[in-house]
Write an enzyme that holds these catalytic residues in place. Structure first.
Site, PDB file in Angstrom:
ATOM      1  N   GLU A  99       3.503  -1.123  -1.092  1.00 23.49           N
ATOM      2  CA  GLU A  99       3.663   0.506  -1.324  1.00 23.49           C
ATOM      3  C   GLU A  99       2.802   1.269  -2.224  1.00 23.49           C
ATOM      4  OE1 GLU A  99       5.997  -1.525  -1.015  1.00 23.49           O
ATOM      5  OE2 GLU A  99       7.876  -1.058   0.259  1.00 23.49           O
ATOM      6  N   GLY A 133       9.096  -2.092   3.286  1.00 21.14           N
ATOM      7  CA  GLY A 133      10.378  -1.984   3.904  1.00 21.14           C
ATOM      8  C   GLY A 133      10.838  -3.303   4.506  1.00 21.14           C
ATOM      9  N   ALA A 186       8.122   0.208   6.606  1.00 24.23           N
ATOM     10  CA  ALA A 186       8.391   1.608   6.990  1.00 24.23           C
ATOM     11  C   ALA A 186       7.243   2.106   8.000  1.00 24.23           C
ATOM     12  CB  ALA A 186       8.450   2.641   5.904  1.00 24.23           C
ATOM     13  N   GLU A 200      12.248  -5.454   1.936  1.00 27.56           N
ATOM     14  CA  GLU A 200      13.358  -4.717   1.354  1.00 27.56           C
ATOM     15  C   GLU A 200      14.569  -5.216   2.226  1.00 27.56           C
ATOM     16  OE1 GLU A 200      11.709  -1.068   0.964  1.00 27.56           O
ATOM     17  OE2 GLU A 200      12.279  -0.763  -1.054  1.00 27.56           O
TER      18      GLU A 200
END
Ligand code: 3H9
Length: 718
Positions: free
Chosen positions: A123, A100, A61, A103
Site C-alpha cells: 500500500e 487487502g 483492494a 489482510e
C-alpha cells in the site's frame, strides 16, 4: 464476485473471481460476505477455505475503484465477519496475497501458502497504508520491528520468509488449495479462541521508543517528502499503544488522511502509467497489439565501456547468450574482469543466477555474424557509430536487429548506413545499465513495427520498463533535460548558487539536484556534445559570449570544463569533493568567487532569487518541453513521459511525473507563470508556452486521461 462450492462433504469453499489478480472489487467483497453467511448457515459445513481463481489468491483492494464512489460492503466489517466466524476459516494462498489480500488472509484463522507465493503490504507504494486492519494485526502476529519493515517498505516476502516470520502456518510445494482443504478438515471442531489475531496482545519490546524513533528516521531519510511511510509508522504505533478497537479507529483516520491526499492520487496514477507504457503505439500507427516480436536467443554487445558492460550483464542475467565484443585486447580483458565482478555481486546481493557461461568474449566484430540482435554501445560519436553500423550491416545475418545505445543521436542517420534501415532502433539504457529500470526504445521513421516490438520485449525480459519514443535530439528524457539545465544555469547568472538550486529541487523530492547530478555524470559529457554542436564558441567575434543562434546561452558549464572541473571524477565541478572520485558534495568558495567575477565581467547584477522562482523556472521549462514532445508525437501520451522521468531522472514518484504534476498544479497556472517569466526574461528560451499546453489550459484543465483526445487534434492539423 466469489463462487461457492462444497468439497469433501464438509468444507465450504469460497473462490475469489476477478481476473487478472482477484482484486477485492465491490462485487468480490459482496460475494465473500454472502458466501461466508451461507457457509456459516449450512449445518453440514464444518470449516471454510478461501482461495482465488487461476492460482492467485488476491492482489488487494481494487485500485480501479478508488476514484469512484464506494459501493458494496466495506473491507473492515468483512474481515471482522471472517475472523469472528464460529467455524475455522483457512486461507489457501497461491500466487499472491498483497495488501487487502493479505489482510483478508490475516482475518482467517489459518493460512496455508504455496512455496511460490509472495505476500506483502505494498500500500505504501500507492500512497496508502494497509487500511483493513493490516497495521493492527501484523504487529500482533509477527512483532513490531518486522511489521514496521514490511509495512513501511512495501516489500514482498516469499512464502518461506512468511513462514519464518509467522505469517503463514504451513508452506506446501503441492496444490495449496488441496492442502488447505485437508488442513480445514483436520481443525474442524477445534477452539478458535487462540486463532483470532485481533485478540492477541501486541508485543511490547523494552526499547519500543527507540524502535519507533529509528523507524521514523529511516523513513524520513528515504521518503523524499512522501507522507505514506511516516503515516504507516504512526498506524503501527497505535497497535502497540491502544487496544485493538481504538487502534482500528486510528488506522481508519490515518488511512482517510492518505486516501484523500494528492500524493496517493499521484502514486496510483503512476501505478497504472507504468503498466500503460507496455501498450505502446508509434506516430505512424504501429501498435503493441498488432506487432509481433521476433524471437531472440543470441545477442551481441559492441563496445565494453561502462554502458556496454552493464548491458552485457543485463542480457546474460536475463538468460540470453551474449557475444561481447571489444576490439582492444587490453580493454577486453579489463571488461571481462569487470563483468565477472558485476555478475558475482548480482548473485550475492540479489540472488540472480550466475551467468558467466552465457557470455563469449571476442576482439573481432566478425563474431556477431550469427546473432539475432546487436546492441552497439561504442562512444557517443556519430562518425564512429556510423562506421560500426556499416560494418554490422555487412557482417550480420539477414534479419538481425541492429540497435544503438545512444542518449540522443539521430537513429535515422544511423539506419541510413545499413542495407535494412527497418531493422534499426535505438535502445537508450541509463547508467548503470544493469541496475536502472528504464529503457527508452527509440523508433525511427523507417523502423518496422516488429523490430520495435522486439526491442520492447527484450527490455521487459531484462527486467526494465521499456518506453517507446520517437526519434529526435535527446529523445524524451534528455530533450526535456536541456531547458531544465538551461534555467538552472541562467539562475546562477542571475544570482543563485548551485547549492540553493539543488536544495530547492531536493526539497521538491528529486533524489539529487541538477548540479549534483551534473557533477556525478561528468560535466565533460555535455561539453563534448556542445562542442560538436558548435555552441562552445560564439558564432563570430563581436557576438555576445552569452548568445547562440539569437537566444540566450550560458557558457558557465563550458568555462568550468576549460578549467578541468569535470565534477566528481576530478574532485571539482559545481561543488568540491574531498578527492577525485569523492561522493560528498560541499559548497566551493572558489566557485562563488568565480560566479561573482563572471557576473561582473558580463555586467550582470546578482539579485535575490526566491525558492518559488527556482522551482517554477526549472520545472515549468521542463514541463513545457514535455508538452512540445507530445505535440510533436515523440511520446504517445503523458504516461510515457512521466514513467521516463520517474525511472530515469529521479523525479519523485509521489508527484506522479512532470506531466501529472502540471495537471495537479493546474495547466492554466503553468501557462500563466511561464508567461510571467517570459515577460521578465524575453531573451530566455524555453519559457514560451507551447501551443498544446495553451490549448489544454484553455479547454478547462481536463483530467490527464483526457489529454490524448486533445493531443490528437493538433497533430492531425500539422
Ligand atoms: C489495498 O489493498 C488497500 C487496503 O489495504 C485497504 C483498503 C481499505 N487492483 O502488474 P501487472 C491489474 S491497496 C486493480 O501487469 P504482474 C494491473 O493494473 C492495493 N487492478 O502484472 C494490470 O492491469 P492491465 C494493494 C490491479 O503479474 C493487471 O492487473 N495491492 C491490481 O507483473 C496485471 O498487473 C497492490 O498494491 C489491483 N489491486 O504483477 C498490488 N493489481 O493489464 C498491486 C494489479 O489492465 N499490484 N492490477 O494493465 C501489483 O503489485 C502487481 O500488479 C501484481 C501482479 C504483483 C499483483
Amino acid at each position: 464476485m466469489a463462487l461457492y462450492s462444497r468439497v469433501s462433504g464438509s468444507v465450504g469453499m469460497i473462490t475469489l473471481q476477478n481476473p487478472p489478480v482477484n482484486a477485492l472489487s465491490a462485487a468480490v467483497r459482496q460475494g465473500i460476505v454472502d458466501m461466508m453467511h451461507r457457509a456459516l448457515s449450512e449445518p453440514e459445513v464444518k470449516s471454510v477455505v478461501i482461495c482465488g481463481q487461476n492460482g492467485k489468491f488476491c492482489g488487494g483492494a481494487d485500485i480501479r475503484e478508488f476514484g469512484a464512489k464506494m459501493t458494496g460492503p466495506p473491507l473492515v466489517p468483512m474481515v471482522h465477519l471472517i475472523e469472528a466466524a464460529s467455524k475455522p476459516v483457512v486461507a489457501a494462498i497461491e500466487g499472491i496475497a498483497l495488501g487487502g489480500g493479505l489482510e483478508l488472509a490475516l482475518s482467517c484463522h489459518y493460512r496455508i501458502a504455496h512455496s511460490k507465493a509472495t505476500l506483502g503490504f505494498p500500500e505504501v507504494a500507492l500512497g496508502l497504508l494497509p487500511g483493513a486492519g493490516g497495521t493492527q494485526r501484523l504487529p500482533r502476529l509477527i512483532g513490531v520491528p518486522a511489521a514496521l519493515d514490511l509495512i513501511t517498505t512495501g516489500r514482498h516476502v516469499t512464502a518461506a520468509e512468511a513462514r519464518q516470520l509467522g505469517i503463514v502456518d504451513e508452506v506446501t510445494d503441492l496444490n495449496a488449495v488441496d492442502a488447505a482443504v485437508k488442513f480445514a478438515q483436520s481443525v474442524t471442531g477445534k477452539s478458535l479462541d487462540a486463532r483470532r489475531i485481533s485478540t492477541y496482545p501486541c508485543p511490547r519490546p523494552p526499547d519500543l521508543d527507540a524502535i519507533f524513533e529509528r523507524a521514523m528516521q529511516q523513513v524520513r531519510r528515504s521518503a523524499r517528502g512522501a507522507i505514506a511511510p511516516g503515516t504507516c509508522v504512526q498506524a503501527v504505533h497505535a497497535a502497540v499503544t491502544l487496544p485493538y478497537a481504538k487502534g482500528m479507529e486510528r488506522e481508519r483516520e490515518l488511512f482517510s488522511l492518505l486516501f484523500t491526499s494528492g500524493q496517493a492520487r499521484a502514486l496510483q496514477y503512476y501505478f497504472f502509467a507504468q503498466r500503460a507504457v507496455s501498450r505502446w503505439s508509434t506516430a505512424n500507427g504501429a501498435r503493441w497489439d498488432t506487432s509481433k516480436p521476433r524471437p531472440v536467443r543470441k545477442a551481441a554487445v559492441i563496445g565494453l565501456g561502462t554502458m556496454g558492460r552493464g548491458i552485457t550483464v543485463s542480457l546474460a542475467q536475463a538468460g540470453f547468450s551474449v557475444v561481447a565484443v571489444e576490439t582492444q585486447e587490453q580493454q577486453l580483458s579489463e571488461a571481462k574482469q569487470a563483468v565477472s565482478g558485476m555478475l558475482e555481486r548480482g548473485a550475492k546481493r540479489r540472488g540472480v543466477p550466475l551467468a558467466h557461461d552465457k557470455i563469449k568474449y571476442s576482439c573481432s566484430v566478425q563474431a556477431v555474424a550469427d546473432v539475432d540482435l546487436v546492441i552497439e554501445a561504442v562512444f557517443e560519436d556519430m562518425a564512429l557509430k556510423k562506421t560500426v553500423f556499416q560494418q554490422l550491416s555487412a557482417i550480420c545475418k539477414p534479419g538481425a536487429l541492429l540497435c544503438t545505445n545512444t542518449s540522443g543521436l539521430d537513429i535515422d542517420e544511423l539506419a541510413s548506413q545499413t542495407q535494412s534501415p527497418e531493422l534499426v532502433v535505438g535502445m537508450h539504457f541509463f547508467a548503470p545499465a544493469h541496475v536502472m529500470q528504464l529503457l527508452e526504445v527509440v523508433y525511427g521513421p523507417r523502423s518496422s513495427p516488429e523490430v520495435v516490438a522486439t526491442a520492447m520485449q527484450m527490455g521487459k525480459k531484462m527486467g526494465k520498463v521499456s518506453v517507446a519514443v520517437g526519434n529526435c535530439r535527446g529523445f524524451v528524457g534528455n530533450r526535456m533535460l536541456k531547458p531544465y539545465l538551461e534555467q538552472a544555469f541562467f539562475l546562477l547568472e542571475e544570482g543563485a548558487t548551485p547549492e540553493q538550486v539543488d536544495q530547492v529541487l531536493e526539497e521538491f523530492g528529486f533524489a539529487m539536484g541538477v548540479f549534483k547530478v551534473s557533477d556525478l555524470s561528468g560535466l565533460d559529457v555535455g561539453w563534448k556534445v556542445r562542442k560538436s554542436d558548435g555552441l562552445v564558441s560564439p558564432a563570430s567575434t563581436g557576438t555576445s559570449a552569452r548568445i547562440r543562434g539569437g537566444s540566450r546561452y550560458s557558457p558557465l558549464g563550458d568555462l568550468l570544463c576549460e578549467r578541468g572541473r569535470f565534477g566528481q571524477k576530478t574532485g571539482r565541478g559545481w561543488f568540491q569533493y574531498d578527492k577525485p572520485g569523492g561522493r560528498v558534495a560541499k559548497p566551493d568558495p572558489w566557485l562563488h568567487g568565480f560566479l561573482e567575477e563572471y557576473r561582473a565581467q558580463h555586467g550582470l547584477v546578482a539579485r535575490r532569487i526566491d525558492h518559488q522562482e527556482v522551482l517554477e523556472r526549472c520545472l515549468y521549462a521542463l514541463i513545457n518541453e514535455g508538452f512540445q514532445i507530445l505535440q510533436d508525437g515523440i511520446a504517445a501520451g503523458p504516461e510515457d513521459i512521466d514513467v521516463i522521468y520517474v525511472l530515469g531522472y529521479g523525479w519523485p514518484r509521489h508527484r506522479g511525473g512532470p506531466m501529472f504534476y502540471a495537471g495537479q498544479v493546474g495547466l492554466d497556472k503553468v501557462v500563466e507563470r511561464l508567461e510571467h517569466y517570459q515577460q521578465i526574461h524575453p531573451d530566455v528560451p524555453g519559457l514560451q508556452p507551447c501551443s498544446l499546453l495553451r490549448k489544454l489550459a484553455a479547454s478547462g484543465n481536463p483530467a490527464i486521461h483526457k489529454w490524448r483526445e486533445v493531443i490528437q487534434k493538433p497533430r492531425s492539423q500539422l
